[in-house]
Design a protein around this motif. Structure first.
Motif, PDB file in Angstrom:
ATOM      1  N   ALA A   1       0.824  -1.212   0.000  1.00 57.11           N
ATOM      2  CA  ALA A   1       0.000   0.000   0.000  1.00 57.11           C
ATOM      3  C   ALA A   1       0.860   1.265   0.000  1.00 57.11           C
ATOM      4  O   ALA A   1       0.544   2.245  -0.687  1.00 57.11           O
ATOM      5  CB  ALA A   1      -0.933  -0.003   1.209  1.00 57.11           C
ATOM      6  N   LEU A   2       1.960   1.252   0.759  1.00 54.02           N
ATOM      7  CA  LEU A   2       2.810   2.443   0.851  1.00 54.02           C
ATOM      8  C   LEU A   2       3.587   2.695  -0.435  1.00 54.02           C
ATOM      9  O   LEU A   2       4.148   3.790  -0.618  1.00 54.02           O
ATOM     10  CB  LEU A   2       3.768   2.324   2.037  1.00 54.02           C
ATOM     11  N   LYS A   3       3.621   1.719  -1.329  1.00 51.04           N
ATOM     12  CA  LYS A   3       4.254   1.954  -2.629  1.00 51.04           C
ATOM     13  C   LYS A   3       3.484   2.996  -3.426  1.00 51.04           C
ATOM     14  O   LYS A   3       4.045   3.641  -4.326  1.00 51.04           O
ATOM     15  CB  LYS A   3       4.374   0.641  -3.407  1.00 51.04           C
TER      16      LYS A   3
ATOM     17  N   ARG B   1       2.677   5.703  -2.245  1.00 51.30           N
ATOM     18  CA  ARG B   1       3.348   6.943  -1.831  1.00 51.30           C
ATOM     19  C   ARG B   1       4.788   6.993  -2.361  1.00 51.30           C
ATOM     20  O   ARG B   1       5.552   7.879  -1.992  1.00 51.30           O
ATOM     21  CB  ARG B   1       3.386   7.035  -0.307  1.00 51.30           C
ATOM     22  N   ASN B   2       5.138   6.012  -3.170  1.00 54.43           N
ATOM     23  CA  ASN B   2       6.491   5.893  -3.713  1.00 54.43           C
ATOM     24  C   ASN B   2       7.515   5.647  -2.599  1.00 54.43           C
ATOM     25  O   ASN B   2       8.631   6.185  -2.610  1.00 54.43           O
ATOM     26  CB  ASN B   2       6.869   7.152  -4.514  1.00 54.43           C
ATOM     27  N   ILE B   3       7.102   4.848  -1.616  1.00 57.59           N
ATOM     28  CA  ILE B   3       7.948   4.515  -0.470  1.00 57.59           C
ATOM     29  C   ILE B   3       8.130   3.005  -0.405  1.00 57.59           C
ATOM     30  O   ILE B   3       7.150   2.258  -0.487  1.00 57.59           O
ATOM     31  CB  ILE B   3       7.295   5.004   0.846  1.00 57.59           C
ATOM     32  N   ASP B   4       9.373   2.580  -0.245  1.00 54.66           N
ATOM     33  CA  ASP B   4       9.643   1.174   0.053  1.00 54.66           C
ATOM     34  C   ASP B   4       9.869   1.089   1.564  1.00 54.66           C
ATOM     35  O   ASP B   4      10.939   1.450   2.064  1.00 54.66           O
ATOM     36  CB  ASP B   4      10.875   0.677  -0.698  1.00 54.66           C
ATOM     37  N   ALA B   5       8.859   0.617   2.268  1.00 56.13           N
ATOM     38  CA  ALA B   5       8.888   0.608   3.733  1.00 56.13           C
ATOM     39  C   ALA B   5       9.376  -0.718   4.306  1.00 56.13           C
ATOM     40  O   ALA B   5       9.285  -0.928   5.518  1.00 56.13           O
ATOM     41  CB  ALA B   5       7.493   0.922   4.276  1.00 56.13           C
ATOM     42  N   THR B   6       9.906  -1.593   3.462  1.00 55.52           N
ATOM     43  CA  THR B   6      10.293  -2.932   3.926  1.00 55.52           C
ATOM     44  C   THR B   6      11.277  -2.873   5.081  1.00 55.52           C
ATOM     45  O   THR B   6      11.060  -3.482   6.142  1.00 55.52           O
ATOM     46  CB  THR B   6      10.910  -3.744   2.771  1.00 55.52           C
ATOM     47  N   SER B   7      12.369  -2.155   4.896  1.00 58.91           N
ATOM     48  CA  SER B   7      13.409  -2.076   5.924  1.00 58.91           C
ATOM     49  C   SER B   7      12.875  -1.424   7.197  1.00 58.91           C
ATOM     50  O   SER B   7      13.149  -1.898   8.310  1.00 58.91           O
ATOM     51  CB  SER B   7      14.610  -1.291   5.392  1.00 58.91           C
ATOM     52  N   LEU B   8      12.114  -0.361   7.024  1.00 57.74           N
ATOM     53  CA  LEU B   8      11.572   0.356   8.187  1.00 57.74           C
ATOM     54  C   LEU B   8      10.649  -0.533   9.003  1.00 57.74           C
ATOM     55  O   LEU B   8      10.746  -0.599  10.236  1.00 57.74           O
ATOM     56  CB  LEU B   8      10.826   1.608   7.710  1.00 57.74           C
ATOM     57  N   LEU B   9       9.763  -1.253   8.333  1.00 56.81           N
ATOM     58  CA  LEU B   9       8.825  -2.118   9.047  1.00 56.81           C
ATOM     59  C   LEU B   9       9.548  -3.298   9.697  1.00 56.81           C
ATOM     60  O   LEU B   9       9.188  -3.712  10.815  1.00 56.81           O
ATOM     61  CB  LEU B   9       7.742  -2.628   8.103  1.00 56.81           C
ATOM     62  N   ASN B  10      10.557  -3.832   9.022  1.00 62.11           N
ATOM     63  CA  ASN B  10      11.339  -4.918   9.628  1.00 62.11           C
ATOM     64  C   ASN B  10      12.045  -4.442  10.889  1.00 62.11           C
ATOM     65  O   ASN B  10      12.113  -5.165  11.892  1.00 62.11           O
ATOM     66  CB  ASN B  10      12.363  -5.460   8.622  1.00 62.11           C
ATOM     67  N   ASN B  11      12.581  -3.222  10.855  1.00 62.54           N
ATOM     68  CA  ASN B  11      13.234  -2.667  12.045  1.00 62.54           C
ATOM     69  C   ASN B  11      12.233  -2.457  13.176  1.00 62.54           C
ATOM     70  O   ASN B  11      12.550  -2.678  14.352  1.00 62.54           O
ATOM     71  CB  ASN B  11      13.921  -1.349  11.701  1.00 62.54           C
ATOM     72  N   VAL B  12      11.022  -2.006  12.811  1.00 63.74           N
ATOM     73  CA  VAL B  12       9.976  -1.822  13.822  1.00 63.74           C
ATOM     74  C   VAL B  12       9.650  -3.148  14.499  1.00 63.74           C
ATOM     75  O   VAL B  12       9.579  -3.236  15.731  1.00 63.74           O
ATOM     76  CB  VAL B  12       8.702  -1.223  13.172  1.00 63.74           C
ATOM     77  N   LEU B  13       9.456  -4.176  13.713  1.00 63.64           N
ATOM     78  CA  LEU B  13       9.105  -5.482  14.272  1.00 63.64           C
ATOM     79  C   LEU B  13      10.239  -6.066  15.096  1.00 63.64           C
ATOM     80  O   LEU B  13      10.009  -6.723  16.129  1.00 63.64           O
ATOM     81  CB  LEU B  13       8.713  -6.442  13.151  1.00 63.64           C
ATOM     82  N   SER B  14      11.471  -5.826  14.667  1.00 59.28           N
ATOM     83  CA  SER B  14      12.627  -6.307  15.429  1.00 59.28           C
ATOM     84  C   SER B  14      12.702  -5.613  16.788  1.00 59.28           C
ATOM     85  O   SER B  14      12.913  -6.264  17.823  1.00 59.28           O
ATOM     86  CB  SER B  14      13.904  -6.060  14.637  1.00 59.28           C
ATOM     87  N   LEU B  15      12.515  -4.304  16.792  1.00 59.49           N
ATOM     88  CA  LEU B  15      12.533  -3.555  18.054  1.00 59.49           C
ATOM     89  C   LEU B  15      11.352  -3.942  18.940  1.00 59.49           C
ATOM     90  O   LEU B  15      11.476  -4.024  20.166  1.00 59.49           O
ATOM     91  CB  LEU B  15      12.502  -2.053  17.781  1.00 59.49           C
ATOM     92  N   ASP B  16      10.210  -4.175  18.308  1.00 61.18           N
ATOM     93  CA  ASP B  16       9.035  -4.576  19.083  1.00 61.18           C
ATOM     94  C   ASP B  16       9.267  -5.920  19.768  1.00 61.18           C
ATOM     95  O   ASP B  16       8.888  -6.121  20.927  1.00 61.18           O
ATOM     96  CB  ASP B  16       7.820  -4.657  18.157  1.00 61.18           C
ATOM     97  N   GLU B  17       9.909  -6.843  19.047  1.00 60.13           N
ATOM     98  CA  GLU B  17      10.210  -8.136  19.640  1.00 60.13           C
ATOM     99  C   GLU B  17      11.188  -7.983  20.806  1.00 60.13           C
ATOM    100  O   GLU B  17      11.022  -8.620  21.865  1.00 60.13           O
ATOM    101  CB  GLU B  17      10.814  -9.057  18.569  1.00 60.13           C
ATOM    102  N   LYS B  18      12.176  -7.126  20.624  1.00 58.50           N
ATOM    103  CA  LYS B  18      13.137  -6.872  21.696  1.00 58.50           C
ATOM    104  C   LYS B  18      12.439  -6.232  22.896  1.00 58.50           C
ATOM    105  O   LYS B  18      12.705  -6.593  24.055  1.00 58.50           O
ATOM    106  CB  LYS B  18      14.249  -5.960  21.189  1.00 58.50           C
ATOM    107  N   ARG B  19      11.552  -5.272  22.618  1.00 59.30           N
ATOM    108  CA  ARG B  19      10.817  -4.603  23.698  1.00 59.30           C
ATOM    109  C   ARG B  19       9.989  -5.597  24.502  1.00 59.30           C
ATOM    110  O   ARG B  19       9.986  -5.573  25.735  1.00 59.30           O
ATOM    111  CB  ARG B  19       9.900  -3.519  23.115  1.00 59.30           C
ATOM    112  N   ARG B  20       9.304  -6.484  23.802  1.00 58.40           N
ATOM    113  CA  ARG B  20       8.468  -7.463  24.498  1.00 58.40           C
ATOM    114  C   ARG B  20       9.317  -8.443  25.306  1.00 58.40           C
ATOM    115  O   ARG B  20       8.927  -8.881  26.394  1.00 58.40           O
ATOM    116  CB  ARG B  20       7.591  -8.203  23.486  1.00 58.40           C
TER     117      ARG B  20
END
Length: 423
Positions: A17-19, A21-40
Motif C-alpha cells: 500500500a505504501l508503494k 506513496r512511492n515509499i519502500d517501507a520494507t526495511s523500516l517495518l522490519n526494524n519496527v518489528l525487530s525492536l518490538d520483539e526486543k521490547r516485548r
C-alpha cells in the motif's frame, strides 16, 4: 501512527500500500518489528523480576512475623539484587520503547484503496467540476493589482511590519475578510458543527498528536523560549481537545468548527505562483473537524465534501475537486479531496480547501478511544477540512467578480459586509 498489531499482522499489505506513496517501507517495518520483539522480551524479563521481588517481599514479611529474622534478612539481600536488575531492565525498556516510537513516527498513513498512484500533483485525479468560468475583459487584472488599485490589501506595508507573506488588509478588504469568516462559521454551525475558540499556539505533544511533528517541523514557527509552536491550522488545537480521551460511542459524530489565523514558514517557496495571496506566512482559515465511529468515517468524509460544495455554490465560484494521488497525499491522511477555485485573471487553478480522513492514524497518536458495545476500547476515526481558507477564496472573488466599474460582492456576503461593491 500505525498500530503495532496491524504491522505485525499486515506487514506485507502495508508495504504494498505504501508503494502508492512511492515509499519502500520494507526495511523500516522490519526494524519496527525487530525492536518490538526486543521490547516485548525485555518487558517479559522485567515482569518476571518484579513478580519474583513481590513474592519475596511477602515471604520476608511472613518470616519476620514468624520470628525468623535471619532467614528474612537473607532474602532481603536477594531483593536488593533484584531491584538493581529491575532498574537495568527498566532503563533498557525505556530506551527500546523510545527508539520504537521514533521509528513508528516515520511511517506515514496507509492510503485508502481508492487513492490513485502517482508522484506529483500532476497525477491527482479530477473527480468533479462545477461553475462557469467568467469571461473577463482583456485588461482584467490579477488580485494583487486589484488590491493595489482599490487600496484594500497592502502587501508592501506588510513587508515593512513583518516581512513578505504578511499582508495588511484595509477598509473594505478587511471588512470582506471579516464577512467571509462570519459566513463560513455560520454555514458550519448551521450544518451541526459546534463553534470553538482555541489557542493559536500549541505544545510539542499537540504537534505530535496530529502528525505535524516531526513531519513538518521545518514548516512551523517555533518559539524556542517557551517550546511552543504557532499553529499551521486549527486542526491541531481542535483535534488535540480529544488527546488522552475516551469518548462515548453514543456521542458520535462529534463535529467542531473554529476560526484561527494560521502560520506557515513555507520555506523554499518562490516564483510567480506565490505572488499576492497565493501563498502566505500568515492567513485566516475556518476549519471543520470530526471525530467519528470507524464504520461511518467515509460517509462523513462524503458529507464534508458536499458541505464545502454548497459553500462554493453560494459564492458562485467555479471550482473542481481532486482526489490526491499517493505521492501528493499528506503524511497522516488515508484519503484527501482537494478543492480548487479557478482564478480567471491568473488562468490557473488555486487550492482553497481539502477534506481528509485520517482513519485511526491520528487517534493512535492522540490515544483517542471509545468503548464499543462490548466495553472494549477502540480507536476512533478523525477527519478535518478547510471550510474555507480565506486568501485564495478572496483572490478568486476579486478576480472573477471584477468589472470595469469595480468588484461585485457575491450576494450571499452582502449582509455580512454591508456593501455590494468595491470601487
Amino acid at each position: 501512527m500505525l498500530q503495532l498489531q496491524t504491522i505485525r499482522e499486515q506487514k506485507d499489505d502495508i508495504i504494498i500500500a505504501l508503494k502508492k506513496r512511492n515509499i519502500d517501507a520494507t526495511s523500516l517495518l522490519n526494524n519496527v518489528l525487530s525492536l518490538d520483539e526486543k521490547r516485548r522480551d525485555v518487558q517479559t524479563k522485567l515482569d518476571g523480576i518484579l513478580a519474583e521481588s513481590n513474592k519475596l517481599s511477602k515471604e520476608i514479611g511472613m518470616l519476620f512475623k514468624s520470628g525468623k529474622a535471619q532467614e528474612a534478612n537473607d532474602l532481603k539481600a536477594r531483593t536488593g539484587s533484584l531491584k538493581e536488575e529491575a532498574k537495568t531492565f527498566q532503563d533498557e525498556l525505556n530506551t527500546v520503547t523510545e527508539e520504537l516510537q521514533t521509528l513508528l513516527y516515520q511511517i506515514p498513513n496507509v492510503p485508502h484503496i481508492s487513492v490513485p498512484s502517482g508522484s506529483t500533483d500532476e497525477d491527482n485525479e479530477e473527480i468533479f467540476r462545477e461553475g462557469d468560468i467568467p469571461k473577463l475583459a482583456e485588461n482584467a487584472l490579477p488580485h494583487w493589482e486589484l488590491a493595489k488599485k482599490y487600496d484594500i490589501i497592502d502587501f508592501e506595508l506588510g513587508v515593512k511590519i513583518a516581512g513578505a507573506g504578511f499582508p495588511v488588509y484595509k477598509g473594505k478588504g478587511a471588512r470582506l475578510q471579516r464577512a467571509l469568516i462570519a459566513y463560513f462559521l455560520d454555514k458550519n454551525t448551521e450544518a451541526g458543527y459546534t463553534e470553538m475558540q482555541v489557542p493559536h499556539l500549541v505544545n510539542e505533544t499537540s504537534g505530535y498528536g496530529t502528525g505535524q511533528l516531526p513531519d513538518k517541523e521545518g514548516q512551523m514557527y517555533h518559539i524556542t523560549a517557551d517550546d511552543l509552536y504557532l499553529i499551521p491550522t486549527a486542526e491541531v488545537p481542535v483535534t488535540n481537545i480529544f488527546r488522552d480521551t475516551i469518548v462515548n460511542e453514543k456521542d458520535f459524530p462529534i463535529c467542531y468548527t473554529g476560526y484561527t489565523p494560521c502560520f506557515r514558514r513555507e520555506a523554499g517557496s518562490y516564483g510567480a505562483h506565490v505572488r499576492g495571496l497565493n501563498r502566505l506566512h500568515q492567513f485566516d482559515k475556518v476549519e471543520i473537524v470530526r471525530v467519528e465511529h470507524p464504520n461511518n468515517s467515509y460517509a462523513a468524509l462524503d458529507g464534508m465534501v458536499e458541505h464545502i460544495k454548497d459553500i462554493l455554490r453560494e459564492l458562485k465560484l467555479p471550482y473542481r475537486i481532486l482526489r490526491l494521488c499517493g505521492g501528493d497525499l499528506g503524511f497522516t491522511a488515508a484519503l484527501t479531496f482537494d478543492f480548487e477555485v479557478f482564478s480567471t485573471a491568473q488562468d490557473r487553478w488555486l487550492e482553497i480547501s481539502s477534506a481528509s480522513n485520517f482513519e485511526a492514524y491520528q487517534a493512535n497518536r492522540l490515544k483517542l478511544r471509545y468503548k464499543d458495545e462490548n466495553g472494549k476500547s477502540q480507536f476512533a476515526h478523525t477527519l478535518n477540512g478547510s471550510s474555507l481558507a480565506l486568501p485564495r477564496v478572496l483572490a478568486g472573488i476579486l478576480e472573477n467578480y471584477q468589472t470595469k466599474d469595480g468588484i461585485i460582492i457575491p450576494k450571499v456576503l452582502v449582509p455580512y459586509c454591508g456593501f455590494d461593491k468595491i470601487d
